[in-house]
Write a protein that holds these residues in place. Structure first.
Motif, short mmCIF file in Angstrom:
data_model
loop_
_atom_site.label_atom_id
_atom_site.label_comp_id
_atom_site.label_asym_id
_atom_site.label_seq_id
_atom_site.Cartn_x
_atom_site.Cartn_y
_atom_site.Cartn_z
N ILE A 101 1.16 -1.27 0.03
CA ILE A 101 0.35 0.44 -0.32
C ILE A 101 0.83 1.61 0.19
CG2 ILE A 101 -1.82 1.34 1.39
CD1 ILE A 101 -2.74 -1.27 2.39
N ILE A 102 0.74 1.94 -1.03
CA ILE A 102 1.14 3.48 -1.12
C ILE A 102 0.90 5.07 0.42
CG2 ILE A 102 2.20 5.22 -2.21
CD1 ILE A 102 1.27 3.75 -5.15
N ASP A 103 1.59 4.87 1.24
CA ASP A 103 1.42 5.26 2.18
C ASP A 103 1.37 6.98 1.46
OD1 ASP A 103 0.31 3.74 3.54
OD2 ASP A 103 2.61 3.43 4.64
N GLN A 104 3.11 7.05 1.34
CA GLN A 104 2.55 9.10 1.49
C GLN A 104 3.66 8.56 -0.50
OE1 GLN A 104 4.73 10.19 4.17
NE2 GLN A 104 4.65 12.51 3.74
N ARG A 105 3.86 9.68 -0.80
CA ARG A 105 4.88 10.40 -1.68
C ARG A 105 5.81 11.44 -1.32
NH1 ARG A 105 1.27 11.31 -7.30
NH2 ARG A 105 1.75 13.63 -6.93
N LEU A 106 6.82 11.11 -2.28
CA LEU A 106 7.69 11.99 -1.30
C LEU A 106 8.88 12.92 -2.76
CD1 LEU A 106 9.46 10.10 2.08
CD2 LEU A 106 8.12 11.54 2.21
N ARG A 107 9.43 14.21 -2.58
CA ARG A 107 9.82 13.96 -2.96
C ARG A 107 11.76 14.61 -2.25
NH1 ARG A 107 7.64 18.90 -7.16
NH2 ARG A 107 8.18 20.12 -5.16
N LYS A 108 12.38 15.28 -2.93
CA LYS A 108 13.29 15.66 -1.84
C LYS A 108 14.45 16.29 -3.05
CE LYS A 108 13.86 12.27 0.97
NZ LYS A 108 14.63 11.37 2.57
#
Length: 117
Positions: A38-45
């Motif tokens: 399950i995809i909990d969060q999308r992160l961009r750094k």
């Protein structure tokens, strides 16, 4: 003085190097079982390239983005996976995806990030 003898190996006798993105920790990534995550969060750094100013001096250069998905495995563990921008754009929070997961050294779970669908 010790003499060393050169041994020539024909190119057909050489073994190819493992080409897995995980450094060869999993022998056959295509034979691993697929699991739903399950995809909990999308992160961009934001990261920065290094720029050479002079012979011994480097400074922070142009910024660039790296993309991650934080997923939950069926056993409840959380993992952060580096993905390409195209997959990052398709993924949504709460979606389910399939990924190949196997057991690495010391029985740590090893994911094949290229198999994320």
């Amino acid at each position: 003085m010790q003499q060393f003898q050169r041994v020539w190996v024909h190119h057909r006798e050489r073994q190819p190097a493992p080409s897995h993105s995980d450094g060869g920790r999993v022998a056959l990534a295509s034979s691993l079982p697929e699991e739903k995550v399950i995809i909990d969060q999308r992160l961009r750094k934001t990261r920065y390239k290094t720029r050479r100013v002079s012979r011994r001096v480097y400074t922070r250069g142009a910024p660039y983005q790296v993309y991650y998905l934080k997923v939950t495995l069926p056993d409840g563990k959380h993992k952060q996976i580096y993905v390409k921008k195209a997959l990052y754009d398709k993924a949504r929070q709460g979606d389910t995806a399939t990924v190949r997961v196997g057991r690495g050294r010391l029985s740590f779970p090893v994911m094949d990030p290229n198999s994320l669908k």
